[in-house]
Enzyme design. Structure first.
Site, PDB file in Angstrom:
ATOM      1  N   ARG A 186      -0.040  -7.547  -1.664  1.00 38.98           N
ATOM      2  CA  ARG A 186      -0.948  -6.396  -1.742  1.00 38.98           C
ATOM      3  C   ARG A 186      -1.181  -5.765  -0.368  1.00 38.98           C
ATOM      4  NH1 ARG A 186      -4.566  -5.036  -6.017  1.00 38.98           N
ATOM      5  NH2 ARG A 186      -5.363  -3.447  -4.636  1.00 38.98           N
ATOM      6  N   LYS A 187      -0.776  -6.451   0.699  1.00 40.92           N
ATOM      7  CA  LYS A 187      -0.976  -5.920   2.053  1.00 40.92           C
ATOM      8  C   LYS A 187       0.282  -5.175   2.505  1.00 40.92           C
ATOM      9  CE  LYS A 187      -4.408  -8.854   1.499  1.00 40.92           C
ATOM     10  NZ  LYS A 187      -5.736  -8.546   1.019  1.00 40.92           N
ATOM     11  N   LEU A 188       0.188  -4.523   3.672  1.00 37.57           N
ATOM     12  CA  LEU A 188       1.307  -3.666   4.104  1.00 37.57           C
ATOM     13  C   LEU A 188       2.533  -4.442   4.530  1.00 37.57           C
ATOM     14  CD1 LEU A 188       0.088  -0.572   6.039  1.00 37.57           C
ATOM     15  CD2 LEU A 188       0.317  -1.056   3.625  1.00 37.57           C
TER      16      LEU A 188
END
Ligand SMILES: *Cc1c(COP(=O)(O)O)cnc(C)c1O
Length: 382
Positions: A186-188
C-alpha cells in the site's frame, strides 16, 4: 468477470515491473535468500536517500516502531503520545513494550499532530512521542523536535507513508532521532512486506541490528562468510524481525524508481486539484507550507457544502466502478482501544468520518480522473 469488474479503478497499485521480478530471481539463484548482502546494500542506499547515517532493515514498519521504542527505553508505566488518526499499528507498537498510548488530536489541513495537540495531552509520565507523517504529508518536524527536546521526551517518526516526501528543505528522515518506514504494497516503495529504521546514532544502529536477530552479537550472514568458526552470543532478548535478501533485491530496484514514482503522483495530484476546483465542499490534501508530500494517500475532506455524506459518496463511487476508501482510521474508535478514555479528539473524529481516499497510482489515466471527479461533481450538484 463482468465488464463492470474489469473496468473497476483500483485505489492503489504497486508500481512493480519486470526488473523487480528479475532482481528477485537473481537473489534466489544466488543461493542466499535470508538477510545478507542485498539487505546490507538496500539499507545503505535507503539510508543515504533519506539523509540518515544508518539503516536497519526489518520485517515491517510495525516491527520497526517496536524496536524504536525499545531503543529509546520506553517501559511499562510510561506514556507514549501518538495520533489516534493513524493506521492502528502506530498505537499497537506502544502496547508491545507495555506502555500506554495517549491519543493526541491533529491539524485539519495536514492530518498531523502539532506542538499544541501534543502539549494538550502531555503528562509527567510522557516518555516518548510517535509523530506520523500521515499519508505522506510531512509533519512540521523542526518545531516538533525542538518541543520534544524541551520536554525531555524522545521523538520517534512513523514515516511509513513518507518515502520521497520533503520537509524543511530536506528529505523526511533527515535529522530524525529514529524514523520507521514501511515497504508494504500500500506504500509507494514496496518489498512485499518490509520495513526500515533509520537513525544517525551508530550505537542504536548496532543495538537495533542485534534486536532484530534474536539478540545475537554477530549476524548469521557474517558467521557464514567467515572462514573461521565464530561462536555467537545472545546478549539480550531479541526478536526475529529480519528482512530477506529477496525482498531487499526488490527494494533496491524500487528505490531507483522512487523519484519518478513521486513525480508522477504529484502530476496526477495537481490534475486532481484542478478538476476538484469546481466541486463545492471537496477539500483535497495539499502540500503544507513546510514541505512537499509524496501524495501516497490522496484524501479529500467533504464539508457540509458538498451535501452528501461520506459513506453515501463511497457507495456512489463504487457503483461507478471506482474503488475509493474511507479516510484514515481513528484508532481510539476501534474495539481494541475501547479501554482508553482519550481527551476529546474533534478534528480526528471529523476527518475519519468525513474523508475519503481517491485512487492514485501509476496506471491511473486522465480519463479515470475525469470519471472519478465527474462522479463527485454529479453528487455535489444533486
Ligand atoms: C502502513 C502503516 C504502518 C504499518 O506498516 P507495516 O509495514 O504494514 O507494518 C504503520 N504506520 C503507518 C502510519 C502506516 O501507514
Amino acid at each position: 468477470m463482468t465488464i463492470e469488474a474489469a473496468r473497476r479503478i483500483p485505489v492503489m497499485l504497486p508500481a512493480l515491473g519486470e526488473e523487480e521480478a528479475l532482481a528477485a530471481a537473481d537473489a534466489v539463484r544466488s543461493g542466499w535468500v535470508a538477510q545478507g548482502p542485498r539487505v546490507a546494500a538496500f539499507e545503505a542506499a535507503f539510508a543515504a536517500s533519506v539523509g540518515a547515517a544508518h539503516g536497519v532493515a526489518v520485517s515491517s514498519c510495525t516491527t520497526a516502531l517496536h524496536l524504536a521504542l525499545v531503543a529509546v527505553g520506553v517501559a511499562p508505566g510510561d506514556e507514549v503520545i501518538v495520533p489516534s488518526l493513524s493506521f492502528i499499528a502506530t498505537a499497537n507498537a506502544v502496547r508491545y513494550v507495555g506502555a500506554r498510548p495517549v491519543f493526541a488530536d491533529v491539524d485539519v489541513a495536514t492530518g498531523n499532530v502539532t506542538v499544541a495537540t501534543l502539549d494538550a495531552v502531555r503528562t509527567p509520565r510522557t516518555r516518548a512521542v510517535i509523530v506520523v507523517h500521515q499519508g505522506g504529508v510531512p509533519a512540521e518536524v523542526s518545531a516538533l523536535r525542538t518541543a520534544a527536546d524541551r520536554w525531555g521526551v524522545s521523538l520517534i517518526e512513523d514515516a511509513a507513508c513518507a518515502a520521497g516526501s520533503m520537509v524543511n528543505g530536506g528529505p523526511v528522515g533527515a535529522g530524525a532521532l529514529l524514523a520507521a518506514w514501511s515497504f508494504h504494497p500500500r506504500k509507494l516503495l514496496t518489498t512485499g512486506e518490509g520495513g526500515m529504521i533509520t537513525t544517525d546514532d551508530a550505537d542504536w544502529a548496532v543495538r537495533l541490528r542485534r534486536l532484530r536477530e534474536h539478540g545475537m552479537n554477530v549476524s548469521a550472514a557474517d558467521r557464514h562468510a567467515s572462514a573461521q568458526p565464530i561462536l555467537e552470543a545472545y546478549l539480550e532478548t531479541g526478536y526475529n524481525y529480519r528482512m530477506t535478501d529477496i525482498q531487499a533485491a526488490i527494494g533496491l530496484v524500487q528505490l531507483g524508481k522512487l523519484r519518478d514514482i513521486v513525480a508522477q503522483r504529484r502530476r496526477l495530484a495537481a490534475r486532481y486539484h484542478e478538476l476538484l476546483a469546481d466541486v463545492p465542499g471537496a477539500l483535497a490534501v495539499r502540500d503544507p507550507a513546510h514541505g512537499r508530500t509524496n501524495f501516497q494517500t490522496f484524501w479529500v475532506l467533504l464539508t457540509d457544502e458538498f451535501g452528501v455524506g461520506r459513506d453515501e459518496t463511497l457507495a456512489a463511487l463504487a457503483a461507478a466502478g471506482v474503488s475509493a476508501r474511507r479516510g484514515i482510521m481513528a484508532s481510539h474508535l476501534e474495539p481494541a482501544y475501547a479501554d482508553v478514555n482519550p481527551a476529546p479528539l474533534p478534528v480526528t473524529e471529523r476527518i475519519t468520518r468525513d474523508s475519503l481516499v481517491l485512487p492514485l497510482h501509476h496506471a491511473l489515466t486522465e480519463d479515470d480522473q475525469d470519471h472519478i471527479v465527474g462522479t463527485l461533481r454529479g453528487l455535489a450538484r444533486r
